[in-house]
Design an enzyme around this catalytic site. Sequence first.
Site, short mmCIF file in Angstrom:
data_model
loop_
_atom_site.label_atom_id
_atom_site.label_comp_id
_atom_site.label_asym_id
_atom_site.label_seq_id
_atom_site.Cartn_x
_atom_site.Cartn_y
_atom_site.Cartn_z
N LYS A 6 0.81 -1.24 0.00
CA LYS A 6 0.00 0.00 0.00
C LYS A 6 0.84 1.28 0.00
CE LYS A 6 -3.24 -2.62 2.86
NZ LYS A 6 -3.93 -2.71 4.13
N ASP B 269 -7.39 -6.59 10.40
CA ASP B 269 -8.74 -6.03 10.39
C ASP B 269 -9.84 -7.09 10.40
OD1 ASP B 269 -8.06 -6.80 7.83
OD2 ASP B 269 -8.62 -4.93 6.86
#
Length: 500
Positions: A195, A230
């Site tokens: 990312k 997550d």
Amino acid sequence: MGKAAVTTAVVCAAAACAVAALVVRYRMRSSGRWARVAALLKELEERCATPVGKLRQVADAMAVEMHAGLASEGGSKLKMLISYVNNLPTGEETGLFYALDLGGTNFRVLRVQLGGKERRVLKQEFEEVSIPPLLMVGGSDELFDFIASALAKFVASEGEDFHLPVGRQREIGFTFSFPVRQNSIASGTLIKWTKGFNIDETVGEDVVAELTRAIERQGLDMRVSALINDTVGTLAGGRYHDNDVVAAVILGTGTNAAYVERAHAIPKWHGLLPKSGEMVINMEWGNFRSSHLPLTDYDQALDNESLNPSEQIFEKLISGMYLGEILRRVLLRLAKEASLFGDSVSPKLEIPFMLRTPVMSAMHHDTSPDLKVVGAKLKDLLGIPNTSLKARKVVVQICDIVARRGARLAAAGVAGILKKVGRDAAVKGGESVPRTVVAMDGGLYEHYTIFRECLQATFEEMLGAEAAASVVIKLANDGSGIGAALLAASHSQYRELEQS
């Protein structure tokens, strides 16, 4: 009749014949063009077909790969990572807990005051902070010092509604959504950055130790109680609100799943069995692949040209990152081979990832008689003006084929998880199966209504009405934030003290 009149009549007749020939040629060409469009659509529909028999094969393959991944490291395309979370929240947790959610160019800090079974979440607050681009490629200390500094400021703003018992250390749950090799509930070494982050000196280091040192440099007395990703956070948040949650799935830009496994069913686990008898497994299911997955030439080309060829095949079929790109590739072929949008091909249609899934969703949900939204999106985003209604209908049809394939495969994946844990039938061993809840999070599932409804309908189709009646798929917002704080509570150093 005079010579001039005869000449005029002949010229007019010739012109009329020429015009008629042009009209016939145009109609034949147009007819051939639409025949080619229809043929390419038929081929796409056949290649993307997901009859329930095929979906059951996908679910069976998912369950088989889950067994293989639990048996040994590297035994499956599914990593089946041990999360070390063996105490999920029960709702009885009390006290003040913090969370740090780092998963991209922004991070969030959050605090919750928990009031136990009756009062639950008494108060919560959060702040979002943008990370300067230079820190994403700088030094490890600089990045973690920036994060710890923001955390320290957030702690300093703690109001009177939040209460920390005298003599106790603040505790925080750390959601870190990058590839990590977890060593315990509160330690894990970074495998690689993704990312847009690229800090070489952090790779191979324990990210909890890095954060802890930065917290200490800020003079903050705080302990990292849990390191999670997550998906595990979504599962924890779901379980806190509903004790029947056994799995969590994220369907957003990317996709993943986590579920609760019996500890004795994990052959590669060599530690002591936890008191709870359970362990949360982070499947990393985006990397699932099977010969039963309905792949097209468009999927193969997308995979070959991606940054990770032959990896994350399941993710490339069902997640928000890729659905719009598949649509773009199909439209590009139709534009080139069947002149779907006229004789020229828009240069913008040739740009990879120019067509994002939220745009695809907007076109798919267009209910106006003339498909005005579809026309506007094609014009504004792809530089394709003046599209016919017929062409717009084709665009919506392709959206439907691609989205429904993704939703039905996602449903098959969930069915595979339930099969693995014995919750895929109404009755097992003569006993009725208890209520089962799957917590769902992610923008794709939340906002793409047709995708969500198709997933739910497919799930019922696969399980049958009786079994499906005991399974609930529930939207669980912000699991990665509050889930981390809840896991800090359920793995608190003071937990046994409070239970005694």
